[in-house]
Design a protein around this motif. Structure first.
Motif, short mmCIF file in Angstrom:
data_model
loop_
_atom_site.label_atom_id
_atom_site.label_comp_id
_atom_site.label_asym_id
_atom_site.label_seq_id
_atom_site.Cartn_x
_atom_site.Cartn_y
_atom_site.Cartn_z
N VAL A 25 85.88 34.12 2.67
CA VAL A 25 85.21 33.81 1.40
C VAL A 25 85.16 35.06 0.51
N ALA A 26 84.81 36.19 1.10
CA ALA A 26 84.74 37.43 0.32
C ALA A 26 86.12 37.81 -0.21
N ALA A 27 87.17 37.62 0.61
CA ALA A 27 88.53 37.99 0.19
C ALA A 27 88.96 37.19 -1.03
N ALA A 56 96.70 29.27 -11.04
CA ALA A 56 97.40 28.46 -10.05
C ALA A 56 97.16 29.06 -8.68
N ILE A 57 96.77 28.22 -7.72
CA ILE A 57 96.43 28.69 -6.37
C ILE A 57 97.29 27.95 -5.36
N PHE A 58 98.13 28.70 -4.65
CA PHE A 58 99.01 28.12 -3.64
C PHE A 58 98.33 28.21 -2.28
N GLY A 59 97.88 27.06 -1.78
CA GLY A 59 97.19 27.00 -0.50
C GLY A 59 95.69 26.88 -0.69
N LEU A 60 95.14 25.71 -0.31
CA LEU A 60 93.71 25.47 -0.52
C LEU A 60 92.94 25.50 0.79
N GLY A 61 93.13 26.57 1.53
CA GLY A 61 92.26 26.84 2.67
C GLY A 61 91.02 27.57 2.18
N VAL A 91 90.40 30.76 1.84
CA VAL A 91 90.68 31.83 0.89
C VAL A 91 91.05 31.25 -0.48
N GLY A 92 91.95 30.26 -0.50
CA GLY A 92 92.35 29.66 -1.77
C GLY A 92 91.20 29.01 -2.50
N TYR A 96 97.31 33.58 -14.13
CA TYR A 96 97.16 34.18 -12.81
C TYR A 96 97.63 33.17 -11.76
N SER A 97 98.36 33.65 -10.76
CA SER A 97 98.68 32.80 -9.62
C SER A 97 98.36 33.55 -8.34
N PHE A 98 97.98 32.80 -7.32
CA PHE A 98 97.53 33.37 -6.05
C PHE A 98 98.29 32.73 -4.91
N GLU A 99 98.91 33.54 -4.07
CA GLU A 99 99.60 33.05 -2.87
C GLU A 99 98.65 33.23 -1.70
N CYS A 100 98.11 32.11 -1.20
CA CYS A 100 97.09 32.15 -0.15
C CYS A 100 97.55 31.46 1.12
N ILE A 101 98.87 31.36 1.31
CA ILE A 101 99.41 30.62 2.44
C ILE A 101 99.88 31.56 3.55
#
Length: 375
Positions: free
Chosen positions: A174-176, A194-199, A201-202, A262-267
């Motif tokens: 959660v903090a990350a 845009a957020i790739f991966g909705l675990g 962190v995402g 902004y895009s985030f790779e969270c996978i």
């Protein structure tokens, strides 16, 4: 102080089920503390390290790094903690004195940075053993044990009023995500994300984006159930790549008039980093990568994406300095300014720890909180 014998979940080999074993836990050495673990949650990176062939096989090993507990004893030289203090553990520490800690620019502590050899920072030995044979640590925490020893720089003191069964989630995931949104990307109001991966962190990135006033938060995941979960954290649009008749980056560029801010790779998929970069707008688009890859740890992308003004950034623990910054996140949680409880999808007894691993592997949980035996 004497050695403690207690129960721990030990991994004996890559991908092999944890075995609840009796382990010996040595007393804390100078600048270390021994903690009675109260609760620990399972993070995706525990699973990745346990089953991946991309890392050196360090077994037998005790995994776990998102944890909360109570200080049982302190080693020589420790003045920050005393017996009975409530703490959360952190997988990357803060010594307060090295070049990075004093720079104000980094959380990559040169003394207590991420430990990858399964040993303690101070003497490169283990504090765990079974019948005299050493058992490796994980991220210098190893919280899948009733007791563990950590460097005092890898723990953060919290108030005894903070619920230990919830706050362990701020140890990592959660903090990350919040840090990636706030400290690293510094998301601006009205932006497209845009957020790739909705675990976990995402979705924490989504929460951070929502709290910063992002106008559109696009979640990309192959699990359609993640959209409903995502709505609770701020996701406004959902894209399932399996349902797209065109590359997902083209969909994002079309619906955002040129690409996300902004895009985030969270996978943890290095090939997805290029897709995330392509989903960003020219000129100022920023891509943040947070995931830990199981395979293919090297990434490559076309230079033209960077020549067009896009930025690719990496981050560990969302850029937070654990001792300096985590207390403020704990305060925000206690004031109900950030969501943490909502990430907990399962509460399990310690003996059911293998169920947590299966739930994570099958994508059926966000966070499983594992409750240690009460004695």
């Amino acid at each position: 102080m004497s050695t403690i014998t207690c129960k721990a979940a030990v991994a004996w080999g890559r991908g092999e089920a944890m075995v609840i074993e009796e382990v010996e836990v040595d007393p804390p050495q100078p600048m270390e503390i021994r903690i009675k673990v109260v609760c620990t949650s399972l993070c995706r990176s525990d699973v990745t390290q346990w089953e991946s062939e991309a890392f050196a096989p360090l077994f037998p090993r005790i995994f776990g790094h998102e944890a909360s507990g109570i200080v049982e004893s302190i080693g020589e030289g420790v003045t920050e903690f005393k017996q009975g203090d409530h703490v959360i553990t952190v997988f990357t520490g803060e010594c307060m004195t090295c070049k990075h800690c004093t720079s104000g620019k980094s959380n990559m502590c040169q003394v207590l940075g991420m430990e990858r050899r399964g040993l303690m920072h101070s003497d490169q030995k283990t504090r765990f053993s079974i019948k005299g044979k050493p058992v490796y640590h994980y991220c210098a925490v190893s919280s899948f044990s009733e007791y563990t020893v950590v460097h005092s720089g890898c723990a953060v003191k919290i108030s005894s009023t903070v619920p230990l069964e919830k706050i362990c989630l701020l140890s990592c995931g959660v903090a990350a995500g919040l840090g990636a949104a706030w400290k690293v990307a510094d998301i601006s109001e009205g932006s497209n994300v845009a957020i790739f991966g909705l675990g976990t962190v995402g979705l924490s990135v989504a929460q951070g984006a929502r709290l910063r006033g992002a106008s559109r938060i696009i979640g990309i995941d192959t699990n359609p159930e993640k959209y409903e979960k995502g709505k609770a954290f701020g996701v406004t649009d959902f894209i399932n790549p399996a349902d797209c008749g065109e590359p997902v980056q083209q969909v994002i560029k079309r619906i955002t008039d040129g690409g996300a801010d902004y895009s985030f790779e969270c996978i943890g998929d290095t090939e997805m980093i290029t897709t995330a970069l392509q989903s960003c707008c020219d000129g100022w688009g920023v891509t943040i990568t947070l995931g830990v890859p199981k395979v293919n740890p090297e990434t490559k992308t076309h230079y033209g994406l960077l020549l067009s003004g896009k930025t690719l950034k990496g981050t560990l623990f969302g850029g937070w300095k654990p001792k300096s910054d985590l207390p403020s996140l704990v305060d925000m949680y206690m004031k109900k300014e950030i969501q943490v409880d909502e990430f907990i999808t399962h509460n399990l007894a310690f003996e059911d720890i293998n169920n947590a691993f299966e739930l994570m592997r099958e994508g059926k949980c966000l966070r499983c909180v594992i409750h240690m035996p009460k004695k």
